[in-house]
Design a protein around this motif. Structure first.
Motif, PDB file in Angstrom:
ATOM      1  N   THR A 450       0.793  -1.233   0.000  1.00  0.00           N
ATOM      2  CA  THR A 450       0.000   0.000   0.000  1.00  0.00           C
ATOM      3  C   THR A 450       0.823   1.279   0.000  1.00  0.00           C
ATOM      4  O   THR A 450       0.267   2.362  -0.155  1.00  0.00           O
ATOM      5  CB  THR A 450      -0.948   0.017   1.219  1.00  0.00           C
ATOM      6  OG1 THR A 450      -0.176  -0.093   2.424  1.00  0.00           O
ATOM      7  CG2 THR A 450      -1.950  -1.124   1.144  1.00  0.00           C
ATOM      8  N   LYS A 451       2.126   1.180   0.195  1.00  0.00           N
ATOM      9  CA  LYS A 451       2.961   2.377   0.185  1.00  0.00           C
ATOM     10  C   LYS A 451       3.383   2.696  -1.251  1.00  0.00           C
ATOM     11  O   LYS A 451       3.038   1.984  -2.193  1.00  0.00           O
ATOM     12  CB  LYS A 451       4.169   2.179   1.099  1.00  0.00           C
ATOM     13  CG  LYS A 451       3.773   1.940   2.557  1.00  0.00           C
ATOM     14  CD  LYS A 451       4.982   1.685   3.434  1.00  0.00           C
ATOM     15  CE  LYS A 451       4.559   1.374   4.870  1.00  0.00           C
ATOM     16  NZ  LYS A 451       5.721   1.077   5.745  1.00  0.00           N
ATOM     17  N   ASN A 452       4.133   3.776  -1.453  1.00  0.00           N
ATOM     18  CA  ASN A 452       4.588   4.137  -2.791  1.00  0.00           C
ATOM     19  C   ASN A 452       5.344   2.979  -3.424  1.00  0.00           C
ATOM     20  O   ASN A 452       6.198   2.364  -2.792  1.00  0.00           O
ATOM     21  CB  ASN A 452       5.480   5.374  -2.738  1.00  0.00           C
ATOM     22  CG  ASN A 452       4.709   6.622  -2.371  1.00  0.00           C
ATOM     23  OD1 ASN A 452       3.554   6.771  -2.750  1.00  0.00           O
ATOM     24  ND2 ASN A 452       5.331   7.528  -1.632  1.00  0.00           N
ATOM     25  N   ASN A 453       5.041   2.699  -4.704  1.00  0.00           N
ATOM     26  CA  ASN A 453       5.588   1.495  -5.319  1.00  0.00           C
ATOM     27  C   ASN A 453       7.106   1.521  -5.476  1.00  0.00           C
ATOM     28  O   ASN A 453       7.728   0.474  -5.634  1.00  0.00           O
ATOM     29  CB  ASN A 453       4.918   1.206  -6.666  1.00  0.00           C
ATOM     30  CG  ASN A 453       5.087   2.325  -7.677  1.00  0.00           C
ATOM     31  OD1 ASN A 453       5.761   3.312  -7.430  1.00  0.00           O
ATOM     32  ND2 ASN A 453       4.435   2.175  -8.827  1.00  0.00           N
ATOM     33  N   TYR A 454       7.700   2.688  -5.423  1.00  0.00           N
ATOM     34  CA  TYR A 454       9.162   2.739  -5.513  1.00  0.00           C
ATOM     35  C   TYR A 454       9.855   2.338  -4.217  1.00  0.00           C
ATOM     36  O   TYR A 454      11.065   2.161  -4.188  1.00  0.00           O
ATOM     37  CB  TYR A 454       9.635   4.139  -5.926  1.00  0.00           C
ATOM     38  CG  TYR A 454       9.186   5.262  -4.998  1.00  0.00           C
ATOM     39  CD1 TYR A 454       9.782   5.469  -3.754  1.00  0.00           C
ATOM     40  CD2 TYR A 454       8.154   6.116  -5.380  1.00  0.00           C
ATOM     41  CE1 TYR A 454       9.365   6.487  -2.912  1.00  0.00           C
ATOM     42  CE2 TYR A 454       7.726   7.143  -4.546  1.00  0.00           C
ATOM     43  CZ  TYR A 454       8.332   7.328  -3.321  1.00  0.00           C
ATOM     44  OH  TYR A 454       7.915   8.343  -2.488  1.00  0.00           O
ATOM     45  N   SER A 455       9.096   2.175  -3.148  1.00  0.00           N
ATOM     46  CA  SER A 455       9.712   1.963  -1.830  1.00  0.00           C
ATOM     47  C   SER A 455       9.742   0.505  -1.385  1.00  0.00           C
ATOM     48  O   SER A 455      10.264   0.202  -0.316  1.00  0.00           O
ATOM     49  CB  SER A 455       8.961   2.788  -0.776  1.00  0.00           C
ATOM     50  OG  SER A 455       7.634   2.302  -0.596  1.00  0.00           O
ATOM     51  N   LEU A 456       9.208  -0.399  -2.194  1.00  0.00           N
ATOM     52  CA  LEU A 456       9.150  -1.810  -1.803  1.00  0.00           C
ATOM     53  C   LEU A 456      10.559  -2.379  -1.603  1.00  0.00           C
ATOM     54  O   LEU A 456      11.442  -2.178  -2.433  1.00  0.00           O
ATOM     55  CB  LEU A 456       8.424  -2.618  -2.880  1.00  0.00           C
ATOM     56  CG  LEU A 456       8.182  -4.098  -2.580  1.00  0.00           C
ATOM     57  CD1 LEU A 456       7.078  -4.254  -1.549  1.00  0.00           C
ATOM     58  CD2 LEU A 456       7.829  -4.851  -3.857  1.00  0.00           C
ATOM     59  N   THR A 457      10.757  -3.097  -0.514  1.00  0.00           N
ATOM     60  CA  THR A 457      12.026  -3.762  -0.236  1.00  0.00           C
ATOM     61  C   THR A 457      11.808  -5.268  -0.165  1.00  0.00           C
ATOM     62  O   THR A 457      10.663  -5.733  -0.022  1.00  0.00           O
ATOM     63  CB  THR A 457      12.625  -3.288   1.103  1.00  0.00           C
ATOM     64  OG1 THR A 457      11.795  -3.784   2.180  1.00  0.00           O
ATOM     65  CG2 THR A 457      12.708  -1.770   1.173  1.00  0.00           C
ATOM     66  N   PRO A 458      12.890  -6.065  -0.243  1.00  0.00           N
ATOM     67  CA  PRO A 458      12.720  -7.512  -0.089  1.00  0.00           C
ATOM     68  C   PRO A 458      12.007  -7.892   1.204  1.00  0.00           C
ATOM     69  O   PRO A 458      11.166  -8.811   1.211  1.00  0.00           O
ATOM     70  CB  PRO A 458      14.163  -8.034  -0.117  1.00  0.00           C
ATOM     71  CG  PRO A 458      14.897  -7.040  -0.953  1.00  0.00           C
ATOM     72  CD  PRO A 458      14.283  -5.717  -0.619  1.00  0.00           C
TER      73      PRO A 458
END
Length: 468
Positions: A450-458
Motif C-alpha cells: 500500500t505504500k509508494n511502489n518505488y519503496s518496496l524492499t525484499p
C-alpha cells in the motif's frame, strides 16, 4: 486458471461448422459485450468515439456504434475504406440507422472531447508494421483523455505480442472468444489495461478447446498452511541455502524461506555473515537437508563442490550465476529442479544448451517462442522466466503469472522468490506446484503493498507473504 490460445481462428471456425453460428451472429455478441461494458461504466449521452479499421475488427466497432446509437452521442471515425464483407454490411446498417460518421478527428471540437475512445482499428488482424499514418493516429488517440477500450487486441500489438512502433494504450481490453498469448507479452502489459473476455454466442467452456498454455490467478495459489497438530520443525523440512560472494542474496532467500513455512533453514558458507538468530549456519550441507537453493550471489565457485551439490538427490532451486556456467547442463534432465533465470540469464542458458544464440532484445520480443523451445527439449525441469509477466513451464505446459508489478523491479526481489520456491520444495511440494504458488504469492505481496511502489524492499515482500 484460464486457457490461453495463440489465435482463435480454429475456434471461430468450429462455431460455424459444428454449432451453426454465423459470422454475423458472433460479431453481434462481440459488439454487445462492448456495449454492456460501456453501459456499466457510463451514463446516457456520453460522447463516444469509435475508430474503425477496414476489416472485421472495424466491423465490430461499427456494430457497436449501431447498438450505442441514440443512447449515447456516438461518432465513428474510419480512416481507411471498409474492405471486408462484414465491415461493408455493418457500415450499411449503421448508415441506414443514421449513425454519425466523421471524416477527420479535427471535427471533434475541444469542448466536445470524447468520454470514451474505442479502438477497433486492427485487433488480431495486424500482420505488418504500422505505416506512418497509423502511427500518427494511434499516438493522437493515446493523447486523448477519455476512457480507452480496445476491441480484441490493442492496435499496434501483433499476434506475437510485439509492438514495432506504437501501440494503443487501453484502460480495458475486451478480447473476443478466448484469451490470446499476445496479450501477455511483457510490452503488452503497458497497453492492455484490464483484460476481459467476451462470449461469442456460446459459453467459453464450449468455445474453447485444448491448449498447452494457461493464465494463473490467485485461486491457483496453495499456501503451506499447517493442518497437522502432531508435528515438529523437522516435519516441515530442512532447507540449505548456499551463500556466495554477495552474501545478502542468500540471506534474503533464507529469510523468505523461513517466513514461508520451512521448519529449518541453514545458510552454507565458510565466511562470517550477519544472519537472523532463527537462521542457522554451517560450512557443509546438513545430513538431513531436504532441499537446496543455490546460485544467487554465488560469484566464483569451486566447480567440483557445486557439481557435488547439484548431483544430490534432493529438490533444488537454481538461480543467477549458475546460468553462465556449463555446469548447469548436468541438471537439465532431472526432476525436482527449478530454474529461475531473468532474461539475460536465460539467453546464456539457451547458448550453453545450444538451443539458440540470441540477444536479450530478441528474447523479449519472442519470450514464449524460446520458452517453448526450451520446454520441448527439457520437459522434466521447471523453468520460471522472470519479467513483467512471469512465464513458467513444465512438461511442455506453459503457465502465465501476471500478478507481479513494477514495484518488484528492485534488487533482492528475485532472491525472495527463490527462497519462497525453495521453502515449498523442502516442505514436500512438487517442483511445479511450488513454483506456481511461490510465484503467485510473490506477485500478490507486491500487488497488496500500500505504500509508494518505488519503496518496496525484499523484507516488505516477505512481510506481505505472511498475511496472504
Amino acid at each position: 486458471m484460464q486457457k490461453v490460445f495463440d489465435n482463435v481462428n480454429a475456434l471461430d471456425k468450429r462455431c460455424y461448422d459444428e454449432f451453426g453460428l454465423s459470422e454475423d451472429l458472433l460479431m453481434e455478441h462481440a459488439a454487445t459485450s462492448m456495449l454492456q461494458y460501456i453501459q456499466s461504466k457510463f451514463l446516457n449521452n456520453e460522447q463516444i468515439l469509435i475508430i474503425c479499421g477496414s476489416g472485421n475488427n472495424g466491423a465490430d466497432g461499427i456494430a457497436l456504434a449501431r447498438l450505442l446509437h441514440s443512447q449515447y452521442a456516438v461518432s465513428i471515425f474510419m480512416p481507411y475504406h471498409v474492405k471486408s464483407v462484414m465491415a461493408k454490411l455493418q457500415y450499411k446498417r449503421a448508415k441506414l440507422l443514421g449513425v454519425h460518421v466523421i471524416d477527420e478527428l479535427s471535427e471533434l471540437l475541444p469542448g466536445n472531447a470524447p468520454d470514451v475512445i474505442v479502438d477497433c482499428l486492427f485487433g488480431s488482424g495486424l500482420n505488418r508494421a504500422l505505416d506512418d499514418e497509423s502511427q500518427r493516429l494511434i499516438t493522437r488517440l493515446n493523447a486523448l483523455h477519455g476512457h480507452k477500450v480496445a476491441c480484441d487486441i490493442p492496435s499496434g500489438l501483433n499476434m506475437q505480442g510485439q509492438v514495432t512502433s506504437v501501440g494503443f494504450c487501453a484502460n480495458v481490453t475486451i478480447t473476443m472468444g478466448a484469451l490470446k498469448t499476445s496479450l501477455y507479452s511483457d510490452i503488452a502489459k503497458d497497453l492492455t489495461g484490464h483484460i476481459m473476455v467476451s462470449d461469442l454466442g456460446v459459453h467459453r467452456n464450449i468455445y474453447e478447446t485444448t491448449t498447452n498454455t494457461y493464465l494463473l490467478d490467485p485461486f491457483d495459489m496453495q499456501l503451506p498452511l499447517r493442518t497437522k497438530q502432531n508435528s515438529h520443525k523437522g516435519t516441515f523440512g530442512h532447507l540449505s541455502v548456499i551463500v556466495g560472494n554477495k552474501a545478502g542474496a542468500g540471506i534474503i532467500a533464507a529469510e523468505a524461506a523461513f517466513a514461508f513455512g520451512a521448519g529449518l533453514v541453514t545458510v552454507i558458507t565458510d565466511k562470517a555473515v550477519n544472519i537472523p538468530l532463527h537462521i542457522m549456519q554451517q560450512y557443509t550441507l546438513p545430513e538431513k537437508c531436504t532441499a537446496l537453493a543455490i546460485g544467487m550471489g554465488l560469484g566464483k565457485f569451486k566447480q567440483s563442490e557445486v557439481k557435488r551439490m547439484l548431483c544430490l538427490d534432493i529438490p533444488k532451486v537454481i538461480d543467477a550465476d549458475l546460468f553462465h556456467d556449463d555446469i548447469i547442463l548436468t541438471v537439465l534432465n532431472d526432476e525436482g529442479v527449478v530454474l529461475t533465470p531473468h532474461p539475460k540469464e536465460f539467453c546464456s542458458l539457451l547458448r550453453l544448451s545450444k538451443l539458440a544464440d540470441i540477444t536479450v532484445e530478441e528474447l523479449q520480443n519472442n519470450r514464449l517462442k524460446y520458452l517453448r523451445l526450451f520446454a520441448e527439449t527439457y520437459p522434466k525441469v521447471v523453468l520460471l522466466l522472470k519479467g513483467a509477466n512471469s512465464l513458467i513451464t513444465y512438461n511442455r505446459i506453459v503457465y502465465i503469472n501476471t500478478l507481479g508489478n513494477n514495484a518488484l523491479s528492485k534488487g533482492g526481489a528475485g532472491d525472495v522468490l527463490t527462497g519462497l520456491i525453495a521453502s515449498l520444495l523442502t516442505q514436500g511440494h512438487s517442483a511445479i506446484d511450488a513454483t506456481i504458488t511461490a510465484s503467485l504469492a510473490h506477485g500478490m505481496s507486491a500487488k497488496n503493498y500500500t505504500k509508494n511502489n518505488y519503496s518496496l524492499t525484499p523484507m516488505d515482500i516477505i512481510e506481505g507473504v505472511k498475511v496472504l
